[in-house]
Write a protein that holds these residues in place. Sequence first.
Motif, PDB file in Angstrom:
ATOM      1  N   GLY A   4      86.001  61.373 118.112  1.00  0.00           N
ATOM      2  CA  GLY A   4      84.657  61.921 117.980  1.00  0.00           C
ATOM      3  C   GLY A   4      84.295  62.153 116.526  1.00  0.00           C
ATOM      4  N   ALA A   7      83.662  58.819 114.926  1.00  0.00           N
ATOM      5  CA  ALA A   7      82.371  58.287 115.346  1.00  0.00           C
ATOM      6  C   ALA A   7      81.246  58.946 114.577  1.00  0.00           C
ATOM      7  N   ARG A   8      81.333  60.302 114.438  1.00  0.00           N
ATOM      8  CA  ARG A   8      80.280  60.989 113.704  1.00  0.00           C
ATOM      9  C   ARG A   8      80.291  60.602 112.243  1.00  0.00           C
ATOM     10  N   PRO A  90      83.376  55.848 125.264  1.00  0.00           N
ATOM     11  CA  PRO A  90      82.788  57.174 125.038  1.00  0.00           C
ATOM     12  C   PRO A  90      82.576  57.493 123.561  1.00  0.00           C
ATOM     13  N   ALA A  91      83.518  57.089 122.698  1.00  0.00           N
ATOM     14  CA  ALA A  91      83.362  57.348 121.270  1.00  0.00           C
ATOM     15  C   ALA A  91      82.201  56.544 120.690  1.00  0.00           C
ATOM     16  N   ARG A  93      79.537  55.556 122.356  1.00  0.00           N
ATOM     17  CA  ARG A  93      78.314  56.174 122.869  1.00  0.00           C
ATOM     18  C   ARG A  93      77.983  57.451 122.096  1.00  0.00           C
ATOM     19  N   GLU A  94      79.009  58.203 121.710  1.00  0.00           N
ATOM     20  CA  GLU A  94      78.792  59.424 120.931  1.00  0.00           C
ATOM     21  C   GLU A  94      78.156  59.099 119.583  1.00  0.00           C
ATOM     22  N   ALA A  95      78.521  57.964 119.009  1.00  0.00           N
ATOM     23  CA  ALA A  95      77.928  57.557 117.736  1.00  0.00           C
ATOM     24  C   ALA A  95      76.499  57.058 117.907  1.00  0.00           C
ATOM     25  N   GLN A  97      74.261  57.979 120.298  1.00  0.00           N
ATOM     26  CA  GLN A  97      73.279  58.918 120.836  1.00  0.00           C
ATOM     27  C   GLN A  97      72.423  59.605 119.775  1.00  0.00           C
TER      28      GLN A  97
END
Length: 306
Positions: A4, A7-8, A90-91, A93-95, A97
């Motif tokens: 996470g 990704a951020r 999921p990682a 998608r976190e980036a 969103q």
Amino acid sequence: MRSGQRARAQASAITPGRRSPETEPAPADKVRALFGGHRLSPAQRRIAQYITDHLTEAAFLSITDLAERVGVSQPSVTRFATSLGFTGYPALREALQPIALSAVAGSPGAGEGDRSNELQAAVDAEIANLESLRRVFADTDRVLELGRELARSVPLTILGLRISVSLAEYVAYAAKRIHPDVRLVSRGGTVAYDALLQAREAGGTWVLAFAMPRHANETLAAIRAARSTGLRVALITDVTLGPLVDEADVAFTAGTGSRLVFDSYAAPGVLSAAILQAMADADPERTQLRLEKYEQAAEQHAFFLD
């Protein structure tokens, strides 16, 4: 660094926090930058293109829904995410969103104007789908040939399950005006199999099936059941690859509008009307006779207001 956090970090690297409005890249450019510099397979490029074109929706889809929309397998989506350096979907998608949310929010203080623009963007997407269909119609041979085959199939079965029922009902309603025996199948399972078996035993040769997203397992099962009885299947869908297309004898692709909460079907609707036109032209004498009889009945029984 955890997935996470990475990704951020990757997202912030391409979306600096302090940029003037003139230099702030567009959300689509941010997504392209996220995907850039990586060697992607053809299937992965399709995923990347879909996410770029449908960012505000795609960034919030589950891996199952995204795979279905693109027409790839779930492992393909996972491999796509890991090829970009993420630990999994999921990682990724976190980036995506925050970029998608910035696209929805627009400039600070944006209100109804942005909402209006989103609706215009949905219309623009449908115009693009229709332009693509127009290019398909440059060669009408396949549509005309299918119209002849469907016109000769007595009875003719129209199949549409779940969200695809509306398109199937439209075609079945219109086809009954020009064809002597049209049978609509709008329920799956053994009910569909029974109807398909009866149609084949009555002399039918073709099924016209509709499969719009989300593509139902029941539709695939019904198409396979139709094939097992000896019926041929013509499919109208929104994808060019996948198990539904593999099972069909003839497949036509028409893109759906996916910018709104629920898909819109401008191109599939026009394609359906074109196939009905081809059916009508395949047997003009029968078409004219049936249309005249219908108009007489409509006038006699006052079906319509005008």
